[in-house]
Design a protein around this motif. Structure first.
Motif, mmCIF file in Angstrom:
data_model
loop_
_atom_site.group_PDB
_atom_site.id
_atom_site.type_symbol
_atom_site.label_atom_id
_atom_site.label_comp_id
_atom_site.label_asym_id
_atom_site.label_seq_id
_atom_site.Cartn_x
_atom_site.Cartn_y
_atom_site.Cartn_z
ATOM 1 N N PHE A 219 0.873 -1.261 -0.156
ATOM 2 C CA PHE A 219 -0.005 0.070 0.153
ATOM 3 C C PHE A 219 0.802 1.192 -0.031
ATOM 4 C CE2 PHE A 219 -2.236 3.146 2.716
ATOM 5 C CZ PHE A 219 -3.036 3.535 1.887
ATOM 6 N N TYR A 220 1.918 1.286 0.807
ATOM 7 C CA TYR A 220 2.761 2.504 1.017
ATOM 8 C C TYR A 220 3.456 2.656 -0.262
ATOM 9 C CZ TYR A 220 6.396 5.708 2.482
ATOM 10 O OH TYR A 220 7.173 7.001 2.645
ATOM 11 N N ASP A 221 3.929 1.694 -1.107
ATOM 12 C CA ASP A 221 4.741 1.854 -2.279
ATOM 13 C C ASP A 221 3.771 2.449 -3.380
ATOM 14 O OD1 ASP A 221 6.978 0.732 -1.500
ATOM 15 O OD2 ASP A 221 6.722 -1.436 -2.214
ATOM 16 N N VAL A 222 2.329 2.046 -3.454
ATOM 17 C CA VAL A 222 1.643 2.600 -4.685
ATOM 18 C C VAL A 222 1.036 3.934 -4.174
ATOM 19 C CG1 VAL A 222 -0.822 2.424 -5.349
ATOM 20 C CG2 VAL A 222 0.769 0.277 -5.287
ATOM 21 N N LEU A 223 0.585 4.235 -2.862
ATOM 22 C CA LEU A 223 0.177 5.380 -2.308
ATOM 23 C C LEU A 223 1.039 6.460 -2.171
ATOM 24 C CD1 LEU A 223 -2.719 6.555 -1.861
ATOM 25 C CD2 LEU A 223 -2.304 6.264 0.682
ATOM 26 N N PHE A 224 2.392 6.170 -1.980
ATOM 27 C CA PHE A 224 3.296 7.083 -1.516
ATOM 28 C C PHE A 224 4.640 7.155 -2.593
ATOM 29 C CE2 PHE A 224 0.868 6.777 2.478
ATOM 30 C CZ PHE A 224 0.692 8.093 2.600
ATOM 31 N N THR A 225 5.341 5.927 -2.231
ATOM 32 C CA THR A 225 6.606 6.012 -2.990
ATOM 33 C C THR A 225 6.306 6.207 -4.410
ATOM 34 O OG1 THR A 225 7.408 4.244 -1.457
ATOM 35 C CG2 THR A 225 8.851 4.517 -3.507
ATOM 36 N N GLU A 226 5.360 5.388 -5.284
ATOM 37 C CA GLU A 226 5.337 5.725 -6.670
ATOM 38 C C GLU A 226 4.743 7.119 -6.937
ATOM 39 O OE1 GLU A 226 2.858 2.591 -8.191
ATOM 40 O OE2 GLU A 226 4.228 0.899 -7.594
ATOM 41 N N ARG A 227 4.006 7.598 -6.172
ATOM 42 C CA ARG A 227 3.246 9.005 -6.399
ATOM 43 C C ARG A 227 4.458 9.827 -6.027
ATOM 44 N NH1 ARG A 227 -1.395 9.973 -3.086
ATOM 45 N NH2 ARG A 227 -1.802 11.587 -4.688
ATOM 46 N N ASN A 228 5.179 9.679 -4.965
ATOM 47 C CA ASN A 228 6.300 10.684 -4.651
ATOM 48 C C ASN A 228 7.371 10.880 -5.874
ATOM 49 O OD1 ASN A 228 5.210 11.045 -2.276
ATOM 50 N ND2 ASN A 228 6.744 10.007 -1.047
ATOM 51 N N LEU A 229 7.513 9.890 -6.443
ATOM 52 C CA LEU A 229 8.502 10.094 -7.436
ATOM 53 C C LEU A 229 7.802 10.849 -8.816
ATOM 54 C CD1 LEU A 229 9.830 6.248 -7.968
ATOM 55 C CD2 LEU A 229 11.203 8.169 -7.501
ATOM 56 N N THR A 244 8.545 31.946 -9.071
ATOM 57 C CA THR A 244 8.036 31.476 -7.665
ATOM 58 C C THR A 244 6.802 30.484 -7.925
ATOM 59 O OG1 THR A 244 9.147 33.211 -6.844
ATOM 60 C CG2 THR A 244 7.576 31.875 -5.573
ATOM 61 N N SER A 245 6.923 29.274 -7.238
ATOM 62 C CA SER A 245 5.880 28.297 -7.259
ATOM 63 C C SER A 245 5.469 27.660 -5.922
ATOM 64 C CB SER A 245 6.119 27.064 -8.138
ATOM 65 O OG SER A 245 6.569 27.421 -9.535
ATOM 66 N N LEU A 246 4.530 27.572 -5.580
ATOM 67 C CA LEU A 246 4.062 26.881 -4.219
ATOM 68 C C LEU A 246 3.486 25.395 -4.779
ATOM 69 C CD1 LEU A 246 3.341 26.569 -1.290
ATOM 70 C CD2 LEU A 246 1.076 27.837 -2.020
ATOM 71 N N VAL A 247 4.059 24.562 -4.121
ATOM 72 C CA VAL A 247 3.766 23.029 -4.517
ATOM 73 C C VAL A 247 3.099 22.671 -2.889
ATOM 74 C CG1 VAL A 247 4.499 20.559 -4.477
ATOM 75 C CG2 VAL A 247 5.438 22.785 -5.907
ATOM 76 N N ALA A 248 1.712 22.181 -2.947
ATOM 77 C CA ALA A 248 0.916 21.922 -1.821
ATOM 78 C C ALA A 248 0.244 20.486 -2.130
ATOM 79 C CB ALA A 248 0.155 22.907 -1.465
ATOM 80 N N VAL A 249 0.891 19.270 -1.515
ATOM 81 C CA VAL A 249 0.355 17.969 -1.579
ATOM 82 C C VAL A 249 0.289 17.389 -0.429
ATOM 83 C CG1 VAL A 249 1.231 17.719 -4.014
ATOM 84 C CG2 VAL A 249 2.623 17.095 -2.161
ATOM 85 N N GLY A 250 -0.195 16.300 -0.015
ATOM 86 C CA GLY A 250 -0.481 15.626 1.056
ATOM 87 C C GLY A 250 0.757 15.528 2.169
ATOM 88 N N LEU A 251 0.404 15.840 3.458
ATOM 89 C CA LEU A 251 1.448 15.714 4.524
ATOM 90 C C LEU A 251 2.324 14.460 4.317
ATOM 91 C CD1 LEU A 251 -0.462 16.645 7.645
ATOM 92 C CD2 LEU A 251 0.824 18.290 6.313
ATOM 93 N N GLY A 252 1.729 13.268 4.151
ATOM 94 C CA GLY A 252 2.459 12.096 4.060
ATOM 95 C C GLY A 252 3.596 11.915 3.133
ATOM 96 N N HIS A 253 3.452 12.953 2.056
ATOM 97 C CA HIS A 253 4.402 12.662 1.069
ATOM 98 C C HIS A 253 5.785 13.385 1.449
ATOM 99 C CE1 HIS A 253 1.730 10.975 -1.676
ATOM 100 N NE2 HIS A 253 0.606 12.187 -1.211
ATOM 101 N N ASP A 258 11.626 7.424 1.117
ATOM 102 C CA ASP A 258 11.388 7.974 -0.346
ATOM 103 C C ASP A 258 10.503 9.238 -0.272
ATOM 104 O OD1 ASP A 258 12.848 5.989 -1.581
ATOM 105 O OD2 ASP A 258 11.336 4.451 -0.894
ATOM 106 N N SER A 259 10.444 10.070 0.706
ATOM 107 C CA SER A 259 9.834 11.141 0.828
ATOM 108 C C SER A 259 10.161 11.863 -0.415
ATOM 109 C CB SER A 259 9.752 11.873 2.051
ATOM 110 O OG SER A 259 11.247 12.492 2.280
ATOM 111 N N ILE A 260 9.205 13.000 -0.759
ATOM 112 C CA ILE A 260 9.624 14.036 -1.826
ATOM 113 C C ILE A 260 11.016 14.798 -1.525
ATOM 114 C CG2 ILE A 260 8.942 16.352 -2.844
ATOM 115 C CD1 ILE A 260 5.935 15.318 -2.631
#
Length: 274
Positions: A219-229, A244-253, A258-260
């Motif tokens: 689950f972690y690989d699909v929801l986090f690791t692959e999407r973080n890439l 200048t850009s603001l990137v705002a995605v879920g806390l867990g990423h 393999d966090s962002i």
């Protein structure tokens, strides 16, 4: 006699990457926020004032016109009902949760495990006091729209559906079972994670994310690791431009294996946490 203590200023973490002609600010979001919680740091207003664009997981929160078709196609499995996949104890736990919300168990039985997990998670958030219409990402989009700042999305609604529905059934069942068993405990953890994050403390979120990575690896690989890439690839594309850009995605990423920030640092970028 001392006067009342002033409310603590929110200090949720902000990560920054800068090069010669571009700056990317990164913040975490939750898709629902607890009523009355002051989460916005003074820095966010300054960042939005300076931003040329905003990047969220989704560019729009309006459901797609084909939502019903997506649910029927990838969220339902009448030929493999949950009652044929979960044991009696797990079904009883699911029924207890649904009864508290006046939802008949029969209405859930045809859901695929991933979609049942999504619905149970939403009930859990509402139980913990989170408002479906109060998400941080929704707030940021609303502010950006009113300020005339372009809002882009790294993903589409359809892609997110495909990501979740594409998980192996065994992985879907693992996360659904854990969500049922740990329903009450998880409600408390969600609040603790949010409050710690607002205070700038990532330790609670890091601990919970590490547990997910260990106990629900697929689950972690699909929801986090692959999407973080994918998010990291998108941020690199932003850095290849200027402004200048603001990137705002879920806390867990932003935490865990393999966090962002970790991926970007491995690619040679300097990521500063402020």
């Amino acid at each position: 006699m001392a006067g009342p203590l002033a409310a603590q200023t929110p200090e949720p973490p902000i990560w920054v990457i800068e090069d010669d002609n571009s700056t990317v600010y990164m913040i975490g979001t939750v898709h629902m926020m607890r009523d009355g919680v002051d989460w916005e740091s003074p820095q966010l207003a300054d960042i939005l004032d300076a931003a040329d664009n905003v990047w969220l997981e989704l560019a729009s929160f309006d459901p797609p016109e084909n939502l019903f078709g997506l649910i029927m196609e990838s969220g339902m499995s009448p030929d493999r009902p949950l009652s044929s996949l979960l044991d009696d104890e797990e079904m009883a736990g699911l029924e207890t949760i649904l009864d508290e919300h006046g939802v008949p168990l029969d209405s859930f039985d045809d859901l695929r495990p991933w979609y049942a997990y999504l619905q149970i998670s939403s009930l859990m958030l509402v139980d913990a006091g989170f408002d479906p219409q109060g998400g941080i990402d929704m707030h940021i989009k609303d502010r950006a729209d009113r300020m005339g700042i372009p809002v882009m999305g790294f993903e589409t609604f359809e892609q997110q559906f495909e990501t979740l529905s594409g998980m192996d059934e065994a992985v879907q069942l693992d996360v659904l079972r854990q969500t049922i068993v740990e329903y009450e405990e998880a409600k408390i953890s969600l609040v603790d994670e949010l409050e710690s994050w607002i205070d700038g403390d990532l330790s609670t979120l890091e601990r919970e994310t590490a547990e997910i990575a260990e106990e629900l690896e697929g689950f972690y690989d699909v929801l986090f690791t692959e999407r973080n890439l994918g998010f990291a690839d998108g941020i690199e594309d932003i850095l290849s431009g200027k402004g200048t850009s603001l990137v705002a995605v879920g806390l867990g990423h932003y935490v865990g294996p393999d966090s962002i920030p970790e991926i970007l640092e491995e690619r040679g970028y300097t990521v500063e946490r402020r």
